[in-house]
Design a protein around this motif. Sequence first.
Motif, PDB file in Angstrom:
ATOM      1  N   SER A 487       0.831  -1.213   0.000  1.00 27.12           N
ATOM      2  CA  SER A 487       0.000   0.000   0.000  1.00 27.12           C
ATOM      3  C   SER A 487       0.862   1.258   0.000  1.00 27.12           C
ATOM      4  N   VAL A 488       1.888   1.280   0.847  1.00 29.30           N
ATOM      5  CA  VAL A 488       2.786   2.441   0.900  1.00 29.30           C
ATOM      6  C   VAL A 488       3.515   2.617  -0.426  1.00 29.30           C
ATOM      7  N   THR A 489       3.975   1.503  -0.988  1.00 30.23           N
ATOM      8  CA  THR A 489       4.700   1.556  -2.266  1.00 30.23           C
ATOM      9  C   THR A 489       3.843   2.140  -3.370  1.00 30.23           C
ATOM     10  N   HIS A 490       2.640   1.627  -3.506  1.00 30.45           N
ATOM     11  CA  HIS A 490       1.774   2.080  -4.596  1.00 30.45           C
ATOM     12  C   HIS A 490       1.350   3.529  -4.406  1.00 30.45           C
ATOM     13  N   ASP A 491       1.030   3.920  -3.164  1.00 30.54           N
ATOM     14  CA  ASP A 491       0.654   5.312  -2.915  1.00 30.54           C
ATOM     15  C   ASP A 491       1.812   6.262  -3.239  1.00 30.54           C
ATOM     16  N   THR A 492       3.018   5.883  -2.838  1.00 26.70           N
ATOM     17  CA  THR A 492       4.187   6.727  -3.086  1.00 26.70           C
ATOM     18  C   THR A 492       4.485   6.815  -4.579  1.00 26.70           C
ATOM     19  N   PHE A 493       4.435   5.667  -5.270  1.00 31.56           N
ATOM     20  CA  PHE A 493       4.703   5.655  -6.705  1.00 31.56           C
ATOM     21  C   PHE A 493       3.698   6.522  -7.459  1.00 31.56           C
ATOM     22  N   VAL A 494       2.417   6.390  -7.127  1.00 31.74           N
ATOM     23  CA  VAL A 494       1.384   7.150  -7.830  1.00 31.74           C
ATOM     24  C   VAL A 494       1.544   8.648  -7.586  1.00 31.74           C
ATOM     25  N   SER A 495       1.945   9.041  -6.380  1.00 29.20           N
ATOM     26  CA  SER A 495       2.159  10.477  -6.123  1.00 29.20           C
ATOM     27  C   SER A 495       3.340  10.991  -6.950  1.00 29.20           C
ATOM     28  N   GLY A 496       4.392  10.176  -7.088  1.00 32.42           N
ATOM     29  CA  GLY A 496       5.518  10.567  -7.924  1.00 32.42           C
ATOM     30  C   GLY A 496       5.142  10.636  -9.389  1.00 32.42           C
ATOM     31  N   MET A 497       4.356   9.665  -9.863  1.00 29.89           N
ATOM     32  CA  MET A 497       3.913   9.666 -11.255  1.00 29.89           C
ATOM     33  C   MET A 497       3.030  10.879 -11.531  1.00 29.89           C
ATOM     34  N   GLY A 498       2.195  11.241 -10.555  1.00 30.24           N
ATOM     35  CA  GLY A 498       1.345  12.422 -10.728  1.00 30.24           C
ATOM     36  C   GLY A 498       2.157  13.688 -10.913  1.00 30.24           C
ATOM     37  N   LEU A 499       3.240  13.822 -10.128  1.00 31.19           N
ATOM     38  CA  LEU A 499       4.102  14.992 -10.272  1.00 31.19           C
ATOM     39  C   LEU A 499       4.816  14.967 -11.627  1.00 31.19           C
ATOM     40  N   ALA A 500       5.246  13.773 -12.058  1.00 31.57           N
ATOM     41  CA  ALA A 500       5.917  13.649 -13.356  1.00 31.57           C
ATOM     42  C   ALA A 500       4.985  14.059 -14.495  1.00 31.57           C
ATOM     43  N   PHE A 501       3.727  13.657 -14.429  1.00 30.35           N
ATOM     44  CA  PHE A 501       2.782  14.036 -15.477  1.00 30.35           C
ATOM     45  C   PHE A 501       2.417  15.521 -15.395  1.00 30.35           C
ATOM     46  N   THR A 502       2.458  16.095 -14.210  1.00 28.16           N
ATOM     47  CA  THR A 502       2.240  17.544 -14.084  1.00 28.16           C
ATOM     48  C   THR A 502       3.358  18.300 -14.808  1.00 28.16           C
ATOM     49  N   VAL A 503       4.600  17.852 -14.622  1.00 29.08           N
ATOM     50  CA  VAL A 503       5.731  18.455 -15.345  1.00 29.08           C
ATOM     51  C   VAL A 503       5.536  18.275 -16.848  1.00 29.08           C
ATOM     52  N   SER A 504       5.097  17.088 -17.257  1.00 30.40           N
ATOM     53  CA  SER A 504       4.842  16.834 -18.682  1.00 30.40           C
ATOM     54  C   SER A 504       3.777  17.770 -19.229  1.00 30.40           C
ATOM     55  N   ALA A 505       2.750  18.046 -18.425  1.00 28.30           N
ATOM     56  CA  ALA A 505       1.688  18.953 -18.860  1.00 28.30           C
ATOM     57  C   ALA A 505       2.232  20.363 -19.076  1.00 28.30           C
ATOM     58  N   VAL A 506       3.118  20.807 -18.188  1.00 32.52           N
ATOM     59  CA  VAL A 506       3.722  22.136 -18.334  1.00 32.52           C
ATOM     60  C   VAL A 506       4.571  22.187 -19.604  1.00 32.52           C
TER      61      VAL A 506
END
Length: 533
Positions: A487-506
């Motif tokens: 659970s911790v792994t998946h939550d942490t990974f998804v938060s990192g992926m979300g930030l990566a896609f935010t950078v991609s959007a910019v």
Amino acid sequence: MTSETTVADSAPEPPIKDSPKGLRGHPWLTLFTVAIGVTMVALDGTIVAIANPAIQRDLGASLADVQWITNGYLLALAVALITAGKLGDRFGHRQTFLVGVVAFAAASAAIGFSSDVALVVGFRVLQGLGGALLMPAALGLLRATFPAEKLNIALGIWGAVIGASTAAGPIVGGLLVEHVSWQSVFFINLPVGILAVVLGVILLVDHRAENAPRSFDLPGIVLLSGAMFCLIWALIKATAWGWGSANTLMFLGAAAALFIVFVIWENQTREPLLPMSIFRSLPLTAGTILMVLMAFGFLGGLFFVTFYLQNVHGMSPVDSGLHLLPLTATMIVSSPIAGALITRFGPRGPLVVSMTLTTVAMWGLSGLEVGTGTVEMSVWFALLGFGLGPVMVGATEVIVGNAPIEHAGVAGGLQQAAMQVGGSLGTAVLGAVMAGKVDDTLPDKWAKAGLPPLRGEQASQAADAVAVGIPPAAKSTPPEILGKITSVTHDTFVSGMGLAFTVSAVVAAVAALVAVFTKGGENADAGGGGVHI
């Protein structure tokens, strides 16, 4: 001697002869033939990743060995693209295309027969050189064969083929590795290559401009190759070395120095490898930057989507490939449509709209959660495909169409090199974003879950695993503890992926602004004929 020839003021284009009668040299048959060769390279770009674990087990390879199977190919491809395009301009795109197909297919077969990982890496380098030869040559053939009013439609179909082949890689690779062998992933290129060569010999007609280059800029080749090697190698290794490490800074500094010397040399030599005058065309320069930014967001972001589907949602490679079909399908559909729209209205409007759609899609993907369902994922994947398909077509037309016909091969190599640099840069930068997010959030989430603290090397290894969505736990871990770690792994990974896609959007939003400076090819009318050899 410094060239003062601009794209707009270039010498008159060579006279256009009528296309040969019959099947030989027919534009649509030319497209069909080069599409087969391009399919082989595009498919290989994603299919081999699926085979890497099986290669590692079968050949007893280390992790570094497996990384070289990918890195050796990417380095050879990126370093040689522009030089290979120049070879097409010098000796003819038909010959260059055929040599590239033969080299790629032969290297693929050799890999399948290899029993040592060093041989696999060596033949992967040869594969990369073959791909570098045939990709710019394919664009050069299309540029010279199709008249201006049909070129964008042809590029649309060409883009659809690349999109479909790239997305089909995980599906085809998964099926072959699971039901046949890892060697079959490479053997599949042999019949495809033979078909491309047979059709190429029968159907392709060579085109060469009367003022095509007659000599080689050997110092330019050495300088550009060295600069590209240092840049791509630094981007590949930055995550492992660290962006502030001496090694990373040394290679980036060497790349910058070599690029500066290359530009100085190109402005002085009589027949440069990459004429700096073509960059006086603002649309061509904007198209090149646009291709880099597009590849940054797309290839960098897609890198994490694969881990999300397989490691967070527990899908097989085949299932994850099937879940990406909305992206594939919309790229296939939108690319030819975009070609027709660009022909009618010019590239600027479609490119701005497409990159805006891509921005929205990237923003939507930044909101994916651990439990996000297939329908929501499919909506964002489909929107992303509708945005990316037209960009592949439009940016390619802007780059190739704004270059003089005698530099069509170099322009094709520039387009492909821009994609390679953008993809490598996106994967490296977004990987660093993911790693930083994991380092910031994992200790706190780990502690809140009541798990024993991680220290030293154990913490570093856990962060590396979490950055790709894999729970850092042994097989013997009790189910209750394993559930918390997962659970911790998946939550942490998804938060990192979300930030990566935010950078991609910019980045995609910046690309939409760059697209404002694009326009149709000033030299596109030179196509549809040329001097037949």
